[in-house]
Motif scaffolding. Structure first.
Motif, PDB file in Angstrom:
ATOM      1  N   TYR A   1      18.837   4.114  -5.055  1.00  0.00           N
ATOM      2  CA  TYR A   1      17.449   3.807  -5.392  1.00  0.00           C
ATOM      3  C   TYR A   1      16.500   4.846  -4.794  1.00  0.00           C
ATOM      4  O   TYR A   1      15.521   5.253  -5.443  1.00  0.00           O
ATOM      5  CB  TYR A   1      17.072   2.419  -4.887  1.00  0.00           C
TER       6      TYR A   1
ATOM      7  N   GLN B   1      13.929   7.113  -7.003  1.00  0.00           N
ATOM      8  CA  GLN B   1      12.471   7.140  -6.820  1.00  0.00           C
ATOM      9  C   GLN B   1      11.933   8.548  -6.998  1.00  0.00           C
ATOM     10  O   GLN B   1      10.934   8.766  -7.687  1.00  0.00           O
ATOM     11  CB  GLN B   1      12.108   6.607  -5.433  1.00  0.00           C
TER      12      GLN B   1
ATOM     13  N   LYS C   1      10.132   9.749 -10.458  1.00  0.00           N
ATOM     14  CA  LYS C   1       8.688   9.755 -10.187  1.00  0.00           C
ATOM     15  C   LYS C   1       8.159  11.146  -9.854  1.00  0.00           C
ATOM     16  O   LYS C   1       7.074  11.515 -10.267  1.00  0.00           O
ATOM     17  CB  LYS C   1       8.364   8.805  -9.032  1.00  0.00           C
TER      18      LYS C   1
ATOM     19  N   LYS D   1      17.747  -0.225 -20.765  1.00  0.00           N
ATOM     20  CA  LYS D   1      16.720  -1.256 -20.619  1.00  0.00           C
ATOM     21  C   LYS D   1      16.932  -2.042 -19.328  1.00  0.00           C
ATOM     22  O   LYS D   1      15.975  -2.393 -18.636  1.00  0.00           O
ATOM     23  CB  LYS D   1      16.750  -2.199 -21.821  1.00  0.00           C
TER      24      LYS D   1
ATOM     25  N   GLU E   1      15.569  -0.120 -16.413  1.00  0.00           N
ATOM     26  CA  GLU E   1      14.110  -0.172 -16.328  1.00  0.00           C
ATOM     27  C   GLU E   1      13.656  -1.450 -15.643  1.00  0.00           C
ATOM     28  O   GLU E   1      12.721  -1.433 -14.822  1.00  0.00           O
ATOM     29  CB  GLU E   1      13.513  -0.075 -17.727  1.00  0.00           C
ATOM     30  N   ILE E   2      14.315  -2.565 -15.942  1.00  0.00           N
ATOM     31  CA  ILE E   2      13.954  -3.847 -15.328  1.00  0.00           C
ATOM     32  C   ILE E   2      14.251  -3.830 -13.830  1.00  0.00           C
ATOM     33  O   ILE E   2      13.421  -4.213 -13.010  1.00  0.00           O
ATOM     34  CB  ILE E   2      14.728  -4.998 -16.014  1.00  0.00           C
TER      35      ILE E   2
ATOM     36  N   LEU F   1      14.705  -1.242 -11.830  1.00  0.00           N
ATOM     37  CA  LEU F   1      14.030  -0.183 -11.086  1.00  0.00           C
ATOM     38  C   LEU F   1      12.509  -0.328 -11.054  1.00  0.00           C
ATOM     39  O   LEU F   1      11.850   0.358 -10.258  1.00  0.00           O
ATOM     40  CB  LEU F   1      14.392   1.185 -11.673  1.00  0.00           C
ATOM     41  N   LYS F   2      11.953  -1.181 -11.883  1.00  0.00           N
ATOM     42  CA  LYS F   2      10.497  -1.300 -11.930  1.00  0.00           C
ATOM     43  C   LYS F   2       9.904  -1.592 -10.549  1.00  0.00           C
ATOM     44  O   LYS F   2       8.978  -0.886 -10.112  1.00  0.00           O
ATOM     45  CB  LYS F   2      10.075  -2.372 -12.933  1.00  0.00           C
ATOM     46  N   PRO F   3      10.369  -2.623  -9.807  1.00  0.00           N
ATOM     47  CA  PRO F   3       9.802  -2.852  -8.469  1.00  0.00           C
ATOM     48  C   PRO F   3      10.112  -1.723  -7.490  1.00  0.00           C
ATOM     49  O   PRO F   3       9.324  -1.436  -6.602  1.00  0.00           O
ATOM     50  CB  PRO F   3      10.458  -4.163  -8.027  1.00  0.00           C
TER      51      PRO F   3
ATOM     52  N   LEU G   1      10.384   1.527  -8.253  1.00  0.00           N
ATOM     53  CA  LEU G   1       9.491   2.647  -8.528  1.00  0.00           C
ATOM     54  C   LEU G   1       8.045   2.307  -8.160  1.00  0.00           C
ATOM     55  O   LEU G   1       7.289   3.159  -7.687  1.00  0.00           O
ATOM     56  CB  LEU G   1       9.577   3.039 -10.004  1.00  0.00           C
ATOM     57  N   ASN G   2       7.660   1.058  -8.367  1.00  0.00           N
ATOM     58  CA  ASN G   2       6.294   0.647  -7.999  1.00  0.00           C
ATOM     59  C   ASN G   2       6.085   0.728  -6.495  1.00  0.00           C
ATOM     60  O   ASN G   2       4.981   1.030  -6.023  1.00  0.00           O
ATOM     61  CB  ASN G   2       6.032  -0.774  -8.489  1.00  0.00           C
TER      62      ASN G   2
ATOM     63  N   ASN H   1       4.738   4.017  -5.076  1.00  0.00           N
ATOM     64  CA  ASN H   1       3.351   4.427  -5.328  1.00  0.00           C
ATOM     65  C   ASN H   1       2.479   4.252  -4.083  1.00  0.00           C
ATOM     66  O   ASN H   1       2.699   3.355  -3.295  1.00  0.00           O
ATOM     67  CB  ASN H   1       2.759   3.602  -6.468  1.00  0.00           C
TER      68      ASN H   1
END
Length: 340
Positions: free
Chosen positions: A268, A272, A276, A326, A329-330, A332-334, A336-337, A340
């Protein structure tokens, strides 16, 4: 008491001075690298004979894959995937890397530079044979790390994309301090020590038990490793992990959510930066397989990964047949967020 500590310190210093982890690199470039079809070998520029397997197609292939095996494995790892690809118009090559399989200096670490150079040399030779077919490098585990470090240093336009199956990304910065420290101490005191992990490390590399039993009885699969070889592998994983923002090639990265060989945390952390911070992130596809283990290409559901790879080669912007992109994406969404 002070004298005892002084003696211990002296002994340790002597040990550290006398033992260092060695590498056994390629030699002087004395010959032209070539493919020897008669003996099924890839002859390197220093004359090393690396066993080579080839799976051809009827007519000119619509793409070509060079597959790079993982740690302690060898070129046979790609037999079943390659047969599938061959039936679908994709030719494949796989070779035994130095120190593995039937290659020279079995069990010894050749060094990151030698592994990278061998791969890029083979890529050039394969491209000369198939100049009109797109060329892809595929690496499993350690092989993925070799692919990543090689393309990072590649100055040619031979390679059309890379495929990373459970790449070895467990860099030192993501290891527990005690594990990293122990590896350093052993590598600088007893680099020749052979470790097997038997009875200590309990992992499940795949749900394909029959395949695992075959590997256990295969004499060309190395069981255990010298400490200095493990130290070299750690060096390679460091380089691969740090390449996240430098990989500009079209990339398909496959990861099994049940992988307990390469942990989620370093994977992970790599993703990132890979997704990103990389300016070519739109050319990257990540696929997560809920029932996948480390040996994704040989798991019981391996055919899903083969189908995804073939589909990605044909259309690198399209969705994967399995839906694993898909799923990634689900998941990894948290992740990658949080970056930020």
């Amino acid at each position: 008491m002070k004298t005892i500590f002084t003696i211990i310190a002296l002994i340790l210093s002597l040990l550290l001075a006398g033992c260092v982890p060695s590498i056994y690199p390629s030699g002087a470039k004395t010959t032209a690298a070539h493919l020897d079809s008669g003996t099924q070998a890839f002859i390197t520029e220093d004359g090393a004979r690396l066993p080579l397997r080839e799976w051809t197609t009827q007519g000119e292939p619509r793409a070509v894959i060079i597959a790079v095996h993982g740690f302690n494995d060898y070129s046979r790892f790609f037999d079943k995937p390659a047969r599938y690809f061959s039936e679908h118009g994709i030719a494949s090559f796989a070779y035994d890397q130095r120190g593995f399989g039937k290659a020279p200096k079995r069990g010894l670490w050749a060094g990151c530079a030698s592994y990278e150079d061998d791969l890029l040399t083979l890529a050039r030779l394969v491209k000369e044979r198939y100049p009109r077919s797109p060329l892809f490098l595929l690496g499993e585990s350690m092989g993925g790390a070799v692919v990543m470090t090689a393309v990072k240093n590649d100055t040619t336009d031979l390679i059309d994309g890379i495929i990373l199956a459970a790449p070895a990304l467990w860099a030192r910065k993501t290891m527990p301090w005690y594990q990293n420290s122990l590896l350093w101490v052993l590598a600088h005191t007893t680099p020749w020590l052979r470790l097997t992990g038997k009875g200590v490390v309990k992992v499940t590399p795949s749900d394909n038990i029959e395949m695992l039993r075959e590997l256990g009885s295969d004499p060309w699969v190395i069981k255990g490793a010298r400490v200095e070889t493990l130290y070299g592998l750690a060096n390679l994983m460091d380089l691969a992990f740090n390449s996240a923002d430098k990989l500009n090639e079209d990339t398909l990265l496959l990861y099994g959510e049940k992988d307990d060989i390469i942990p989620k945390q370093p994977t992970y952390a790599f993703l990132q930066r890979f997704l990103k911070d990389n300016h070519a992130a739109e050319e990257k596809t990540v696929a997560f397989y809920q029932q996948g283990y480390h040996m994704l290409l040989r798991d019981l559901q391996a055919d899903k990964t083969w189908q995804d790879i073939a589909a990605w080669i044909d259309s690198r912007g399209a969705r994967l047949p399995s839906g694993a992109d898909k799923r990634a994406e689900i998941v990894l969404k948290p992740v990658l967020n949080s970056a930020n």
